[in-house]
Write a protein that holds these residues in place. Structure first.
Motif, mmCIF file in Angstrom:
data_model
loop_
_atom_site.group_PDB
_atom_site.id
_atom_site.type_symbol
_atom_site.label_atom_id
_atom_site.label_comp_id
_atom_site.label_asym_id
_atom_site.label_seq_id
_atom_site.Cartn_x
_atom_site.Cartn_y
_atom_site.Cartn_z
ATOM 1 N N VAL A 523 -75.499 -33.912 7.671
ATOM 2 C CA VAL A 523 -76.080 -35.252 7.593
ATOM 3 C C VAL A 523 -75.166 -36.480 7.707
ATOM 4 O O VAL A 523 -75.331 -37.418 8.708
ATOM 5 N N HIS A 524 -74.078 -36.442 6.920
ATOM 6 C CA HIS A 524 -73.017 -37.273 7.093
ATOM 7 C C HIS A 524 -72.529 -37.787 8.483
ATOM 8 O O HIS A 524 -72.431 -38.653 8.871
ATOM 9 N N ASP A 525 -72.561 -36.377 9.263
ATOM 10 C CA ASP A 525 -71.770 -36.695 10.752
ATOM 11 C C ASP A 525 -72.603 -37.158 11.600
ATOM 12 O O ASP A 525 -72.138 -37.810 12.729
ATOM 13 N N VAL A 526 -74.189 -37.087 11.206
ATOM 14 C CA VAL A 526 -75.188 -37.513 12.512
ATOM 15 C C VAL A 526 -75.735 -38.954 12.319
ATOM 16 O O VAL A 526 -76.364 -39.522 12.797
ATOM 17 N N LYS A 527 -75.085 -39.647 11.206
ATOM 18 C CA LYS A 527 -75.460 -40.964 10.933
ATOM 19 C C LYS A 527 -75.042 -41.893 12.304
ATOM 20 O O LYS A 527 -74.137 -41.844 12.850
#
Length: 580
Positions: A523-527
Motif C-alpha cells: 500500500v505504501h508503494d501505490v500512494k
C-alpha cells in the motif's frame, strides 16, 4: 511550462474542471490545503498549480525554486516525466526521506519505530542525545604540558560545560567556549605552579606570559585531544547512528520510552538511514550547528586561486604581442585588460559553471524555497513538517492530500492539528469532490470503508461506470499465488497495467510476478498511483498490519480505473461485505 512561457497558458488548463481551476489559480499566500478523495485529480491540480505559479511569479520562483515532495520514488518518477515536458529546471523533486542533503533513505522502519520517530517526543530525545556527548570525566585526566603535570578534573569540566551550555549556542558552535574555559583553567593551574611568588603577593607571570601560555595550550595536541574527547565536533549522522546502535546512549536520551519501544528503535550503526530518520537528522543539524569556518577559508583559497588564474590569462594576452608591435599599436585600440579585470574574469568563469536552481537547492540544507508543494501531505509526521517548514519560512505551501487515506501511524488525522502550530488560522481548506478515476462499482465497496473511517466524510462522486463488478475469491492459503497467477493471465487479455497489492510480508514472496505490465506493490508503494486493474491480496492482513489499516485498505481499493479482484484465504473483513 513551455506552453506557459510562450503565452498559451489557457491551453494548459482548458480541460480542467472549474473546482480544479479555482484551486490552481488561488492567490492564497499561506498554506493552501487541497483535500480530495481518491481519483479527484489532486496530483494533476498540484502539477498544474506548479506550472501556473512558475509562470505567474516567474522572476521570484526562478531564483528561489519550487520544492515538490512526493510519497515515494515511483511517484516522483512519474512527476519527473511530466515536469521536463513543462520545461522547468527550478523544481526539485524529493521524498521526505531524501530531503536531507547527502543522505538517501535505504532502510525501512517497523511501523512502531516510524511512529515513534515521527512524534514530537523526539525533540527532547534528540536534545538529550546531543548533551550525552558533552562528557564529564569520572576520574581526573592527567595532562603534561611544558614539563609540568596538570589535572583536568570534574570541577573544571563541569564549570566549562556550564559556561558553554549557558551560551545557548548549538553544540558545535559552543565548543570554542568550552575549550576556552578549559584552557583558562589549565593556564591558571600552570601559573599557580610556576609563577607563584615565594614572598606572597601577585603572581610573577605577566598578562603577556599568560596569553602566550593559552596560545600554546590551544596548539597542544594532548590538551586538544582531551577537549575533543569531552566535547567532540559532531555530525547529525554520527549522533543519530550512535543513538540507535548504543543501548546506553538510547537509554540516557529516551528513558521515558518503554524498553519495548527502545528495542523497536535499536539497530546497528551501518551508516544507512530510513525515511523517518531524515527529519531527525535535520533537527540534529539545528541542535549541533555547522562550524563552517574551515569551509569559508577553503572558499577564500579557491577564489584567490581563480583570481590568480584569471590574472595569468590576462597577462598572457597582454604579453602575447611582440614589443615592437605593441609600441606601434594605436593607443585608442582596446586590449583585453582594458575591457575586463581579473576579478571580473574569475566571476564570469563561476557563472559558466553555475548549477541550476534545483541542483543548488538539493545540496543546501538551509536553502529557502519560494513555494513548496506536498503531495500525499497527510502522510507527513509532525517531525517531517518541522523539516518542511524550515525550507519555506514564508509558509507559501500547497498541501495536497486526504486524511481518510493516511496510512502512516505518525501521519495526520486533521489538517488543523498539523498546520495551526505554524500558521495559526492563516490556512485555507479547499476540496475536490469529483472522482475521475474510480468507477462507481468499485467506489461503492470503498465507500463502506470510508464510512468506517469517518462516518461524516462524504465519498467523492464517481463520474462513470466501468461495467466490471468487483470480485472476491476465497482460496486455501497454499493456493493464493496460483489464484493470483490465474487472474493475471486473464488480465493479460485486457489492455493496460495491473497492480498486485499485497501485505508487506508477501511483497518479496510474490515479487517474481512483476513484469512490464504487472507491479507487485505494498500500500505504501501505490500512494498517488493508479492502474487499469488491481488484484488485492489478503485484505484482512492489510487491515491488521497497521493501526491505520482501514485507511490502507481504502487506498488499495481505489487504485483501479477499471477492474478490482480480491483474493483471500481468511474471511473477508466486515467492511467488504458487498463482495461476499
Amino acid at each position: 511550462l513551455n506552453a506557459a512561457r510562450t503565452g498559451h497558458m489557457n491551453d494548459i488548463v482548458e480541460t480542467i474542471q472549474s473546482e480544479q481551476d479555482a484551486i490552481i489559480r488561488s492567490e492564497h499566500k499561506s498554506v493552501l490545503v487541497v483535500q480530495g478523495g481518491p481519483g479527484t485529480g489532486k496530483t494533476a491540480v498540484a502539477l498544474h498549480r506548479a506550472a501556473y505559479l512558475l509562470y505567474t511569479y516567474r522572476q521570484q520562483l526562478d531564483k528561489a525554486g519550487v520544492l515538490i515532495i512526493g510519497p515515494n520514488s515511483t511517484f516522483l518518477d512519474y512527476i519527473g516525466q511530466v515536469l521536463p515536458s513543462l520545461g522547468e529546471t527550478g523544481v526539485l523533486l524529493s521524498t521526505v526521506g531524501n530531503l536531507y542533503p547527502g543522505v538517501q533513505a535505504t532502510l525501512e522502519d517497523s511501523l512502531r519505530a516510524g511512529e515513534l520517530k515521527g512524534s514530537l517526543e523526539m525533540l527532547e530525545v534528540l536534545k538529550k542525545a546531543v548533551r550525552d556527548w558533552q562528557d564529564v570525566p569520572r576520574e581526573t585526566i592527567p595532562l603534561y604540558f611544558d614539563g609540568h603535570q596538570l589535572e583536568l578534573d570534574r570541577k573544571i569540566v563541569t564549570k566549562a560545560r556550564g559556561r558553554a551550555r549557558s551560551s545557548r549556542r548549538p553544540h558545535n558552535l559552543a565548543r570554542p567556549i568550552f575549550a576556552a574555559a578549559v584552557v583558562d583553567a589549565l593556564t591558571d593551574q600552570l601559573a599557580a605552579a610556576i609563577g607563584s611568588n615565594p614572598l606572597g603577593g601577585r603572581n610573577l607571570l605577566s598578562q603577556t606570559d599568560l596569553t602566550e601560555i593559552r596560545d600554546e595550550m590551544r596548539a597542544d595536541t594532548e590538551i586538544q585531544r582531551a577537549i575533543a574527547g569531552l566535547w567532540p565536533i559532531l555530525s547529525p549522522q554520527e549522533v543519530l547512528g550512535g543513538l540507535w546502535a548504543d543501548p546506553r546512549r538510547l537509554a540516557n536520551a529516551a528513558g521515558q520510552l518503554s524498553a519495548a519501544d527502545r528495542a523497536e528503535l535499536r539497530r546497528s550503526d551501518s551508516g544507512e538511514f530510513s525515511d523517518a530518520d531524515a527529519p531527525l537528522l535535520d533537527e540534529l543539524a539545528e541542535l549541533l550547528g555547522i562550524d563552517d569556518s574551515e569551509e569559508r577559508e577553503r572558499s577564500r583559497r579557491r577564489w584567490r586561486a581563480q583570481l590568480a588564474e584569471a590574472q595569468d590569462a590576462l597577462d598572457i594576452l597582454t604579453g602575447s604581442a611582440p614589443q615592437d608591435l605593441e609600441d606601434d599599436l594605436d593607443p585608442e585600440l582596446l586590449m583585453a585588460y582594458d575591457l575586463i579585470d581579473a576579478s571580473q574574469l574569475a566571476e564570469r568563469q563561476q557563472v559558466r559553471t553555475r548549477q541550476t536552481t534545483a541542483e543548488r537547492a538539493a545540496g543546501d540544507r538551509t536553502w529557502t524555497y519560494g513555494h513548496v508543494i506536498v503531495d500525499e501531505a497527510q502522510e507527513l509526521s509532525a517531525m517531517a513538517w518541522r523539516m518542511v517548514m524550515r525550507r519555506i519560512p514564508n509558509r507559501w505551501i500547497t498541501a495536497v492530500g486526504d486524511v481518510a487515506q493516511t496510512g502512516d501511524p505518525a501521519g495526520a488525522s486533521s489538517w488543523q492539528q498539523v498546520l495551526e502550530p505554524y500558521v495559526a488560522k492563516r490556512w485555507k481548506l479547499t476540496e475536490l469532490t469529483v472522482n475521475y478515476r474510480t468507477p462507481s462499482e468499485i467506489m461503492a465497496v470503498a465507500g463502506d470503508v470510508l464510512a468506517a473511517i469517518d462516518p461524516a466524510a462524504p465519498a467523492p462522486r464517481s463520474v462513470r461506470d466501468s461495467g466490471f463488478a468487483p470480485t472476491a475469491t476465497r482460496v486455501a492459503v497454499t493456493m493464493l499465488a496460483d489464484e493470483i497467477k490465474r487472474l493475471l493471465v486473464a488480465e493479460a487479455e485486457q489492455p493496460g497495467t495491473t497492480a498486485v497489492i499485497v501485505p508487506h510480508d508477501l511483497a518479496t514472496e510474490l515479487g517474481h510476478l512483476t513484469d512490464d505490465s504487472v507491479r507487485v506493490l505494498t500500500v505504501h508503494d501505490v500512494k498517488g498511483l493508479e492502474f487499469d486493474a488491481v488484484i488485492l491480496a489478503e485484505p484482512h492482513r492489510i487491515l491488521n498490519e497497521s493501526p491505520r489499516g482501514l485507511n490502507d485498505l481504502y487506498v488499495a481499493l481505489t487504485r483501479a480505473t477499471q477492474r478490482l479482484a480480491v483474493v483471500h484465504s481468511e474471511d473477508l473483513p466486515e467492511v467488504l461485505h458487498r463482495l461476499r
